[in-house]
Each structure stands twice: as structure tokens, then as C-alpha cells.
Design an enzyme around this catalytic site. Structure first.
Site, PDB file in Angstrom:
ATOM      1  N   HIS A 138      -5.965 -16.981 -14.769  1.00 47.27           N
ATOM      2  CA  HIS A 138      -6.213 -15.734 -14.039  1.00 47.27           C
ATOM      3  C   HIS A 138      -6.424 -14.545 -14.976  1.00 47.27           C
ATOM      4  CE1 HIS A 138      -1.778 -14.760 -14.216  1.00 47.27           C
ATOM      5  NE2 HIS A 138      -2.253 -13.545 -14.244  1.00 47.27           N
ATOM      6  N   ASP A 192      -3.032 -22.847 -13.378  1.00 47.56           N
ATOM      7  CA  ASP A 192      -3.343 -21.524 -13.932  1.00 47.56           C
ATOM      8  C   ASP A 192      -3.278 -21.584 -15.457  1.00 47.56           C
ATOM      9  OD1 ASP A 192      -3.813 -18.862 -14.280  1.00 47.56           O
ATOM     10  OD2 ASP A 192      -1.846 -18.192 -13.561  1.00 47.56           O
ATOM     11  N   GLY A 233       1.493  -8.238 -17.056  1.00 50.99           N
ATOM     12  CA  GLY A 233       1.139  -7.988 -18.449  1.00 50.99           C
ATOM     13  C   GLY A 233       1.684  -9.062 -19.378  1.00 50.99           C
ATOM     14  N   SER A 280       1.608 -12.210 -18.337  1.00 54.25           N
ATOM     15  CA  SER A 280       0.826 -13.380 -17.942  1.00 54.25           C
ATOM     16  C   SER A 280       0.121 -14.024 -19.114  1.00 54.25           C
ATOM     17  CB  SER A 280      -0.263 -12.973 -16.951  1.00 54.25           C
ATOM     18  OG  SER A 280       0.256 -12.987 -15.674  1.00 54.25           O
ATOM     19  N   GLY A 281       0.043 -15.337 -19.067  1.00 56.24           N
ATOM     20  CA  GLY A 281      -0.639 -16.068 -20.122  1.00 56.24           C
ATOM     21  C   GLY A 281       0.246 -16.316 -21.327  1.00 56.24           C
TER      22      GLY A 281
HETATM   23  N1  ARG Z   1       0.512 -12.159 -12.727  1.00 52.74           N
HETATM   24  C1  ARG Z   1       1.224 -11.383 -13.682  1.00 52.74           C
HETATM   25  C2  ARG Z   1       0.289 -10.926 -14.797  1.00 52.74           C
HETATM   26  O1  ARG Z   1      -0.913 -10.963 -14.639  1.00 52.74           O
HETATM   27  C3  ARG Z   1       2.439 -12.091 -14.209  1.00 52.74           C
HETATM   28  C4  ARG Z   1       3.536 -12.014 -13.259  1.00 52.74           C
HETATM   29  C5  ARG Z   1       4.769 -12.717 -13.687  1.00 52.74           C
HETATM   30  N2  ARG Z   1       5.735 -12.314 -12.737  1.00 52.74           N
HETATM   31  C6  ARG Z   1       7.016 -12.644 -12.763  1.00 52.74           C
HETATM   32  N3  ARG Z   1       7.786 -12.152 -11.867  1.00 52.74           N
HETATM   33  N4  ARG Z   1       7.470 -13.457 -13.669  1.00 52.74           N
HETATM   34  O2  ARG Z   1       0.698 -10.391 -15.808  1.00 52.74           O
END
Ligand code: ARG
Length: 279
Positions: A71, A118, A219, A221-222
Site C-alpha cells: 500500500h 500487503d 508513517g 507502514s512498510g
Molecule cells: N497504514 C499505516 C501507514 O500507512 C500503518 C498503520 C499501522 N497502524 C497500527 N495501528 N499499527 O503508515
């Protein structure tokens, strides 16, 4: 993508002096990483208004390959020129040395992060020189089981709470997170949700970690979730999603690396024969 933009907006504007978080009011429960720790952590950058802005984390799994979340790059699969990689940096944007990409490979089953798969592989145009501070993270064997008693950490430059950005100088943060049993995690996500308990929210290719006020966030993510196995670190998960950050009954959801390690290895070590060890 929305969560990515939210992180970046304050970096673009004329920043208002930001009061540094109090001791105790940490990054969804974490603290600053020490210089040189987590040498596989990278920052994925995209260009906004002429600046290469941090949009996601990632991990160096091979001198030429980065593992991140699908994503983070889904909107521009073919256009590698929209992205750059910054290798391990203590403070984001401090003496950037950006590395261009040659290829972006999104997992073929990826559709939406809440539906799993993902994961994306990013090939660098040139392999990086490994040093004391820039190292790869080992991927687990398919048979590796990560259990709740293991020591696991997640790292990144993401939000310090739901909707609250990491303030300058954007020092890399770390938090130790407890792993959750998959069934327990699915039960948690059904608390206060309308989904029937017979319908799984957390699928087998996801891994859950965290507890109230201890989590990754937008932030991050990944980025990598790593666990100590014997005396080495292995990457157990890739930050994928969550409902808010650090909320009760809503642990962080990670892409489970063992579910995809065969797919990853096909690209990063195409010439090595199949692992003879069975387990
Ligand atoms: N989708 C989020 C991103 O793009 C990451 C979210 C992770 N959330 C969590 N509660 N661990 O950075």
C-alpha cells in the site's frame, strides 16, 4: 495513501515550533533508537512539491532489495522514478543520500491491505555497500514460528499517537511490542465491531502485535517488525494496518513474513536451490 499524506504535510509547511514530547509521552509507547541500531531500517520517499518526503518505512533484506508494504507504492507500480530510498538515518532528512529504484514488485494477490498480501519488493538500481551502520535483516525460514514470549520490536518515523506526527528532528523511534496469538487477535478485532465472529478479520497471513499505547502508527507502514531468535534478529512482520494506533482491542497488524518468504526468495536469491531443510 491518505495516512501517508497526513504524515508529510507538517514537513512541507513553515513549521510551528513543536514542543518535544515529554518523557513518558512517547511514540505510541516507544523511545528513540540508538545511533547504529536497526541498521536495516530504510525510509521510502516520494516527491511532493520538489521535496523527497518520507511516506513509509522499509527494510534492507539484500544489498539490492528493500521489503515494504504494497500500500506504500500501489498508486504507481510502474513508475519507479516517483520513489527514492534513504538507507538508515538517525534523523530524517539530515544529509540525505537517496538511492533510486530499478523495479517495484507488488505481491500479485495484493488488493487492499485489510485483505492481506500487503507486501512489495523494491529493487535498487545499484547494490548498497554494507557497513557497520547499514546491514541487511535476515528473513525467517518458512517453518519459523514467532511466539508471544519472543522479544520483538518495531521501528519507524511514524506518528507518535493517532493523528500526531513525529516532531523534528524526526529521530528514528523504536518500541518493543508483544506478539498476539492469531485467534486472540481476531477476537480483539471483533470487540465492538459489527462483523460476525464467524468471519475472520485477521487472516492467517497477518501477524498482530502491540497493546494499548504500545504500537506502530501511520508513517511506520512498510517498516520491519523484528524478533530475536537465538541471538540474531529475524524479520517477522511488515507494518500494514490498524484501527487508530495503540487503542484498546485494536493491536497493530503486520504482513506475516513467513507466509511470503518463498515468494520473496524467488526474487532475491533466484539461483540458490530450494532449502533442503524441512521443518
Ligand atoms: N497504514 C499505516 C501507514 O500507512 C500503518 C498503520 C499501522 N497502524 C497500527 N495501528 N499499527 O503508515
Amino acid at each position: 495513501m491518505i495516512c501517508l499524506l497526513l504524515l508529510t504535510l507538517p514537513l512541507l509547511g513553515n513549521s510551528v515550533p513543536v514542543i518535544q514530547g515529554k518523557k513518558g509521552a512517547k511514540i505510541v509507547g516507544g523511545n528513540e533508537a540508538k545511533e547504529g541500531e536497526w541498521p536495516w531500517q530504510v525510509s521510502l520517499r516520494a516527491k511532493f512539491g520538489g521535496y523527497w518526503i518520507h511516506i513509509c518505512g522499509g527494510s534492507l533484506i539484500h544489498p539490492s532489495w528493500i521489503l515494504t508494504a504494497a500500500h506504500c507504492v500501489e498508486s504507481a507500480q510502474m513508475d519507479t522514478s516517483r520513489y527514492m530510498i534513504q538507507l538508515r538515518q538517525q534523523n530524517l532528512y539530515e544529509d540525505d543520500e537517496l538511492v533510486p529504484l530499478e523495479k517495484i514488485i507488488i505481491h500479485p494477490e495484493y488488493d487492499h491491505y485489510m485483505a492481506g498480501s500487503d507486501l512489495a519488493l523494491l529493487k535498487l538500481q545499484c547494490p548498497v555497500q554494507l557497513t557497520n551502520t547499514i546491514q541487511t535483516i535476515t528473513l525467517p525460514e518458512v517453518s519459523q514460528i514467532f511466539t508471544p514470549d519472543m522479544e520483538c520490536w518495531v521501528t519507524g518515523w511514524g506518528n507518535i499517537k493517532t493523528g500526531v506526527h513525529l516532531p523534528p528532528p524526526y529521530t528514528l523511534r523504536q518500541v518493543q511490542v508483544p506478539l498476539l496469538d492469531a485467534q486472540k487477535c481476531d477476537e480483539e478485532y471483533h470487540v465492538g465491531a459489527y462483523t460476525s465472529s464467524s468471519v475472520k478479520i485477521i487472516t492467517d497471513d497477518m501477524l498482530c502485535a502491540g497493546k494499548p499505547n504500545v504500537d506502530s502508527c501511520q508513517g511506520d507502514s512498510g517498516g520491519p517488525l523484528v524478533c530475536k531468535v537465538g541471538d540474531s534478529w529475524k524479520q517477522a512482520g511488515v507494518v500494514s494496518w490498524g484501527l487508530g494506533c495503540g487503542l484498546p482491542h485494536r493491536p497493530g497488524i503486520y504482513t506475516r513474513v513467513t507466509s511470503y518468504v518463498d515468494w520473496i526468495n524467488k526474487y532475491i536469491s533466484p539461483c540458490s536451490s530450494a532449502n533442503p531443510a524441512r521443518g
